[in-house]
Motif scaffolding. Structure first.
Motif, mmCIF file in Angstrom:
data_model
loop_
_atom_site.group_PDB
_atom_site.id
_atom_site.type_symbol
_atom_site.label_atom_id
_atom_site.label_comp_id
_atom_site.label_asym_id
_atom_site.label_seq_id
_atom_site.Cartn_x
_atom_site.Cartn_y
_atom_site.Cartn_z
ATOM 1 N N GLU A 97 0.839 -1.198 0.000
ATOM 2 C CA GLU A 97 0.000 0.000 0.000
ATOM 3 C C GLU A 97 0.878 1.254 0.000
ATOM 4 O O GLU A 97 0.620 2.233 -0.713
ATOM 5 N N LEU A 98 1.941 1.192 0.818
ATOM 6 C CA LEU A 98 2.878 2.322 0.908
ATOM 7 C C LEU A 98 3.530 2.584 -0.444
ATOM 8 O O LEU A 98 3.636 3.722 -0.905
ATOM 9 N N LEU A 99 3.970 1.494 -1.092
ATOM 10 C CA LEU A 99 4.618 1.620 -2.400
ATOM 11 C C LEU A 99 3.649 2.211 -3.423
ATOM 12 O O LEU A 99 4.009 3.094 -4.205
ATOM 13 N N ARG A 100 2.391 1.727 -3.381
ATOM 14 C CA ARG A 100 1.388 2.243 -4.316
ATOM 15 C C ARG A 100 1.174 3.742 -4.099
ATOM 16 O O ARG A 100 1.093 4.518 -5.050
ATOM 17 N N ASN A 101 1.081 4.133 -2.823
ATOM 18 C CA ASN A 101 0.887 5.556 -2.513
ATOM 19 C C ASN A 101 2.051 6.406 -3.009
ATOM 20 O O ASN A 101 1.862 7.511 -3.517
ATOM 21 N N LEU A 102 3.269 5.846 -2.829
ATOM 22 C CA LEU A 102 4.453 6.584 -3.277
ATOM 23 C C LEU A 102 4.426 6.786 -4.780
ATOM 24 O O LEU A 102 4.712 7.868 -5.285
ATOM 25 N N ILE A 103 4.064 5.710 -5.494
ATOM 26 C CA ILE A 103 4.030 5.801 -6.963
ATOM 27 C C ILE A 103 2.950 6.781 -7.395
ATOM 28 O O ILE A 103 3.141 7.600 -8.294
ATOM 29 N N ASP A 104 1.799 6.726 -6.721
ATOM 30 C CA ASP A 104 0.716 7.662 -7.049
ATOM 31 C C ASP A 104 1.141 9.101 -6.801
ATOM 32 O O ASP A 104 0.826 10.002 -7.580
#
Lengths: 227, 401
Positions: free
Chosen positions: B102-109
């Motif tokens: 989830e953290l990685l997805r947020n960072l990419i977003d």
């Protein structure tokens, strides 16, 4: 065509004012005018560099002696010219390997000069100076100046050691020493962190000071136009 | 249940797989129904395997060397199969892994998002902070244009500036001075003042000032200094022949030692040979030793260090003075405080320039600049203190019950 000085002056003032205002417009957020001014500055700098390189290096030191010089001068410029042409091959991925030895030569010379200078010009003199500060202060008559020399020398040594210790992450200790060494490491980290924080704070203050002077200069320029 | 056979090792994999779980090679997109053919249905369990020849398909332990073809035998890679092991058809994902994903997805977003987070309150957004602090600073600085200027004492001369002044005052008249202008135009406002003060002092002593630069933009910066000097209210250049622009030192870092050893070779100039009538002092210059003093002006601590180090390698035997930006001062002070000194004089920031001018009684600077500078520093201190207190209050408020 030679333009009169007053026309050039007016043009200079108008352009300066426009560019100053566009740079200040960044306060309202990134915008097209700010980017235009940034691109103008980058383009102008690039053009200046090319002009200086041609005027100071390429023509007088390379092409002119090669084309119009004596046979000795032509021979002397042949090698730099060949190396320069090989360096241009870096532009093409297909032939870039040809420029690698030239690049290696440049990097090697640069590194040799930098390392030699750092050792002879900084490392050795600064180490000797730190020890001299303590030695001079402690061996001379006790007064305020000598006392401060000793304090300064000790602070330099303490700051150097603890700041280096702050960045040391890979040290392993035996289990039996863990508690004792851990305290030393923690103290080193803490003290080193204080030294680094003070240093960064001073550097930040200096950067702010320099930027403030630049801003005052531009504000004075704009206000003098209005007055 | 569909499956897919690896073209490399020939083993069966789940249809959803893109990489073979045995040899790690890429799987083709086409699928067959081979697992169905051998009788495997959900949930997949070892006891459901129809025959021993398919047993290695689901190893319970993974050898570190598994997947490297030809290195270990297949038997070594899959030593045993435990009958009670269940083989779930879905991956087991822990809460921590979900959180990390989830953290990685947020960072990419966040990378692809437009600047500024609409969910943040306006008062705390980056744009607002920048605008708010700038308005306070600009309005604060411009106030001296609308109110009468209060009297403010000029800064008292520091030991470093006094030392520099004495060095210049005691220079031999018959030798030219070498000034290296190695700063970018952005730092012109800060460093021009000190250079102008030094130039005025040198000109008054009738000493020729020779300018060079190791920056490509340097020669133009030197011309700007000359032009500004001409426009100065005080006549700081009584004779135009007291300044000369030698130009650009090519080669960057490698050019510095060459220039120190042989300036004539690295900087061919007409002045060395044909300037006899206008610049006779330049005729005898063969090395920096032949100048009376060397002044280096830069805003970059690395450039300053390069000059100091190369001069240490090739000593010039003449006083070395640095005119530096305030931001480079911490890096240069150790060289000035060293025993013996590696720098003989130091003018740091706008304050040193004003001190030098005042001491030399040649100040034509607007006193408003000095006032604005002090007020700007004061405002920055106040803003930082207020911001720190506010931040501490907000943090304390969040953590208090």
């Amino acid at each position: 065509m030679n333009l009169p000085d007053n026309i050039l002056n007016v043009a200079g003032i108008v352009i300066s004012t426009f560019l100053t205002l566009t740079i200040f417009s960044y306060l309202l957020g990134d915008n097209a005018l700010f980017r235009l001014a940034s691109h103008i500055f980058i383009g102008t700098t690039a053009a200046l560099i090319i002009a200086i390189a041609w005027e100071s290096v390429l023509w007088p030191k390379l092409l002119y002696p090669f084309l119009f010089g004596s046979s000795g001068e032509r021979l002397a410029t042949l090698m730099p010219l060949a190396l320069g042409i090989l360096l241009l091959s870096k532009l093409s991925p297909r032939f870039s390997a040809l420029g690698t030895p030239v690049m290696a030569f440049l990097l090697g010379v640069g590194a040799a000069i930098a390392v030699g200078g750092a050792v002879v010009g900084t490392l050795v003199p600064q180490t000797l100076s730190s020890t001299r500060l303590i030695a001079t202060g402690s061996l001379s008559k006790l007064n305020y100046e000598n006392f401060m020399h000793v304090v300064q020398g000790l602070l330099i040594i303490l700051g150097t050691v603890t700041a280096l210790g702050y960045f040391h992450f890979g040290l392993h200790f035996r289990d039996t020493d863990r508690n004792r060494i851990s305290l030393i490491r923690k103290t080193t980290f803490y003290v080193g962190g204080i030294f680094i924080a003070i240093t960064l704070g001073v550097v930040y203050a200096g950067i702010y000071s320099a930027a403030l002077v630049a801003m005052i200069d531009r504000l004075n320029f704009l206000m003098n136009l209005l007055h | 249940m569909t499956s897919i056979r690896c073209p490399q090792c020939g083993e069966l994999n789940f249809a959803q797989s893109t990489v073979c779980q045995f040899c790690s090679s890429n799987l083709p997109s086409s699928s067959t129904d081979e697992l169905s053919e051998i009788g495997i249905t959900q949930p997949l369990r070892v006891e459901n395997l129809p025959s021993p020849k398919h047993a290695p398909l689901f190893p319970s332990r993974i050898n570190p060397l598994d997947g490297i073809n030809g290195l270990t035998s297949f038997a070594q890679q899959t030593p045993s199969i435990h009958p009670n092991d269940s083989l779930p058809s879905r991956l087991k994902v822990t809460d921590a892994q979900i959180e990390h994903a989830e953290l990685l997805r947020n960072l990419i977003d966040a990378e692809g998002a437009a600047p500024g987070d609409p969910s943040r309150r306006f008062g705390r957004s980056k744009h607002f902070s920048r605008f708010f602090f700038s308005v306070i600073l600009i309005v604060g600085l411009l106030i001296f244009y609308f109110v009468s200027i209060p009297e403010l004492d000029q800064p008292e001369i520091s030991p470093a500036v006094l030392q520099t002044y004495k060095i210049v005052e005691n220079l031999a008249v018959n030798l030219p001075a070498l000034l290296v202008i190695d700063y970018n135009p952005a730092y012109s406002a800060e460093l021009d003042l000190s250079i102008k003060a030094l130039l005025t002092h040198l000109a008054r002593k009738n000493i020729l000032s020779v300018f060079v630069s190791s920056l490509p933009t340097g020669p133009f910066q030197i011309e700007k200094i000359f032009n500004d000097a001409k426009k100065s209210r005080l006549v700081i250049l009584p004779d135009q022949s007291l300044v000369y622009n030698l130009g650009y030192i090519p080669g960057g870092l490698t050019g510095i030692p060459l220039f120190i050893q042989a300036p004539r070779q690295i900087m061919p100039s007409e002045a060395w040979t044909h300037g006899q009538s206008i610049y006779p002092e330049l005729m005898g210059i063969n090395s920096p030793d032949d100048f009376s003093i060397m002044v280096i002006a830069t805003e970059n601590s690395e450039t300053a260090r390069s000059w100091i180090e190369q001069i240490q390698v090739h000593p010039i035997g003449r006083p070395l003075i640095f005119v530096i930006s305030a931001q480079a001062t911490p890096a240069l002070l150790p060289y000035y405080s060293a025993i013996p000194k590696q720098i003989d004089g130091l003018l740091s920031g706008i304050e040193a320039g004003l001190q030098y001018e005042t001491f030399d009684s040649t100040s034509d600077s607007d006193s408003r600049t000095w006032l604005m500078y002090n007020l700007g520093m004061l405002l920055a201190g106040i803003l930082m203190a207020v911001g720190g207190i506010l931040n501490a209050g907000i943090t304390w408020g969040r953590h208090s019950p």
